[in-house]
Design a protein around this motif. Structure first.
Motif, PDB file in Angstrom:
ATOM      1  N   GLU A 134       0.840  -1.195   0.000  1.00  0.00           N
ATOM      2  CA  GLU A 134       0.000   0.000   0.000  1.00  0.00           C
ATOM      3  C   GLU A 134       0.878   1.250   0.000  1.00  0.00           C
ATOM      4  OE1 GLU A 134      -4.028  -0.888   2.337  1.00  0.00           O
ATOM      5  OE2 GLU A 134      -2.247  -1.181   3.579  1.00  0.00           O
ATOM      6  N   PHE A 135       0.502   2.230  -0.804  1.00  0.00           N
ATOM      7  CA  PHE A 135       1.335   3.426  -0.879  1.00  0.00           C
ATOM      8  C   PHE A 135       0.492   4.676  -1.126  1.00  0.00           C
ATOM      9  CE2 PHE A 135       0.961   1.990  -5.279  1.00  0.00           C
ATOM     10  CZ  PHE A 135       0.715   3.174  -5.971  1.00  0.00           C
ATOM     11  N   VAL A 136       1.122   5.831  -0.881  1.00  0.00           N
ATOM     12  CA  VAL A 136       0.553   7.143  -1.178  1.00  0.00           C
ATOM     13  C   VAL A 136       1.611   7.917  -1.964  1.00  0.00           C
ATOM     14  CG1 VAL A 136      -0.229   9.341  -0.235  1.00  0.00           C
ATOM     15  CG2 VAL A 136      -0.929   7.210   0.852  1.00  0.00           C
ATOM     16  N   ASN A 137       1.208   8.577  -3.039  1.00  0.00           N
ATOM     17  CA  ASN A 137       2.139   9.402  -3.807  1.00  0.00           C
ATOM     18  C   ASN A 137       2.523  10.641  -2.998  1.00  0.00           C
ATOM     19  OD1 ASN A 137       1.907   7.625  -5.944  1.00  0.00           O
ATOM     20  ND2 ASN A 137       0.367   8.842  -7.008  1.00  0.00           N
ATOM     21  N   VAL A 138       3.816  10.920  -2.917  1.00  0.00           N
ATOM     22  CA  VAL A 138       4.265  12.035  -2.079  1.00  0.00           C
ATOM     23  C   VAL A 138       5.183  13.012  -2.806  1.00  0.00           C
ATOM     24  CG1 VAL A 138       4.009  10.746   0.073  1.00  0.00           C
ATOM     25  CG2 VAL A 138       6.203  10.665  -1.144  1.00  0.00           C
ATOM     26  N   GLY A 139       5.500  12.764  -4.068  1.00  0.00           N
ATOM     27  CA  GLY A 139       6.367  13.693  -4.773  1.00  0.00           C
ATOM     28  C   GLY A 139       6.469  13.367  -6.253  1.00  0.00           C
ATOM     29  N   VAL A 140       7.026  14.304  -7.017  1.00  0.00           N
ATOM     30  CA  VAL A 140       7.234  14.140  -8.453  1.00  0.00           C
ATOM     31  C   VAL A 140       8.618  14.686  -8.813  1.00  0.00           C
ATOM     32  CG1 VAL A 140       6.432  14.715 -10.778  1.00  0.00           C
ATOM     33  CG2 VAL A 140       4.776  14.451  -8.938  1.00  0.00           C
ATOM     34  N   VAL A 141       9.315  13.967  -9.684  1.00  0.00           N
ATOM     35  CA  VAL A 141      10.595  14.426 -10.223  1.00  0.00           C
ATOM     36  C   VAL A 141      10.483  14.455 -11.735  1.00  0.00           C
ATOM     37  CG1 VAL A 141      13.067  13.984 -10.448  1.00  0.00           C
ATOM     38  CG2 VAL A 141      11.906  13.469  -8.304  1.00  0.00           C
TER      39      VAL A 141
END
Length: 284
Positions: free
Chosen positions: A22-29
């Motif tokens: 299970e995960f949550v998106n926390v950033g973008v590069v």
């Protein structure tokens, strides 16, 4: 002539439990090799993550976000000068220099690519789409792409069409778009809801150019396809001129496409029904 920049991007995921995944998106590069430019945007709040994972170590999480933001800033500053970056030709290499691939709670998504006329704006758009989209809304609610599809699905149900759609990935050698709502009768027909219920007119052209760039990038796909853009206009009347300009940009899309305003959703549903009936009758 519009000058598009080709870029790669990856989403940073916080995986709370590596066993469940299970995960949550926390950033973008985002990285543009031609411009020798890389930038990141990470969460500076933790409310959304802790709402999903109540036992989150919020202090450690904030420190990690700040650290990674800083590391990519350093990477960008030295991209043209440091020997260690002289042979870099992919985002994957840079990502693993900053955050090596292991079984830790922070993981990179698979690399994706796109085209944009403004890389800084593109980073903000990607962050809004993949990271902050599900944050608790402040002020008044604005219509999202999910809202548009939810209401359109009700319209489709009236035509007994709601279950006839499936995801379809249209791709070329170096790019792809996955449409979540598609059906095939000879060619692929792909419905894409787009919300322009925005608060700032500066974002209208950016969003329209983003779709123009993405669809231009896949126009040579071996899959024959047509795109139906179901568009939600802004709520504020003063933003209508910016919306009209955005529509003009969308009309430049060089693939088979039609644009329907959301209040014409019923007309689009009728059109879909006709096409499906023609396809079914061709087999009888």
């Amino acid at each position: 002539m519009i000058n598009f920049h080709s870029y790669e991007f990856s989403i940073l995921r916080y995986v709370h439990d590596t066993l469940t995944g299970e995960f949550v998106n926390v950033g973008v590069v985002i990285y543009c090799e031609k411009e020798k430019w890389i930038s990141a945007q990470c969460r500076n709040t933790y409310a959304r993550v802790s709402a999903v994972f109540p036992n989150l170590n919020s202090s450690h999480f904030r420190k990690m976000m700040k650290f990674l933001q800083g590391e990519f800033c350093k990477a960008n500053n030295t991209l043209n000068t440091e020997l260690q970056f002289s042979e870099v030709n992919s985002l994957q290499t840079l990502l693993h220099k900053v955050l090596p691939k292991d079984d830790s709670s922070l993981q990179w998504s698979p690399i994706s690519a796109g085209l944009s006329i403004n890389l800084e704006s593109e980073l903000s758009i990607l962050f809004d789409r993949y990271v902050s989209h599900y944050d608790a809304k402040v002020a008044r609610d604005r219509r999202t792409e999910q809202d548009i599809w939810k209401d359109f699905k009700k319209t489709l149900e009236a035509f007994n069409l709601a279950e006839d759609f499936e995801p379809k990935r249209i791709s070329v050698k170096d790019d792809e778009i996955e449409f979540q709502h598609s059906w095939k009768n000879g060619i692929w027909h792909c419905i894409e809801p787009i919300s322009f219920d925005l608060s700032d007119s500066d974002y209208f052209k950016d969003k329209a150019h983003r779709w123009l760039g993405q669809l231009s990038s896949i126009q040579d796909s071996t899959d024959e396809f047509k795109v139906y853009l179901l568009v939600s206009p802004p709520s504020e009347p003063e933003l209508q001129p910016a919306f009209n300009k955005a529509l003009s940009i969308l009309k430049k899309i060089p693939v088979q496409s039609e644009i329907y305003l959301e209040h014409d959703a019923y007309i689009l549903a009728e059109e879909i029904q006709k096409k499906m009936e023609i396809h079914i009758n061709s087999f009888h």
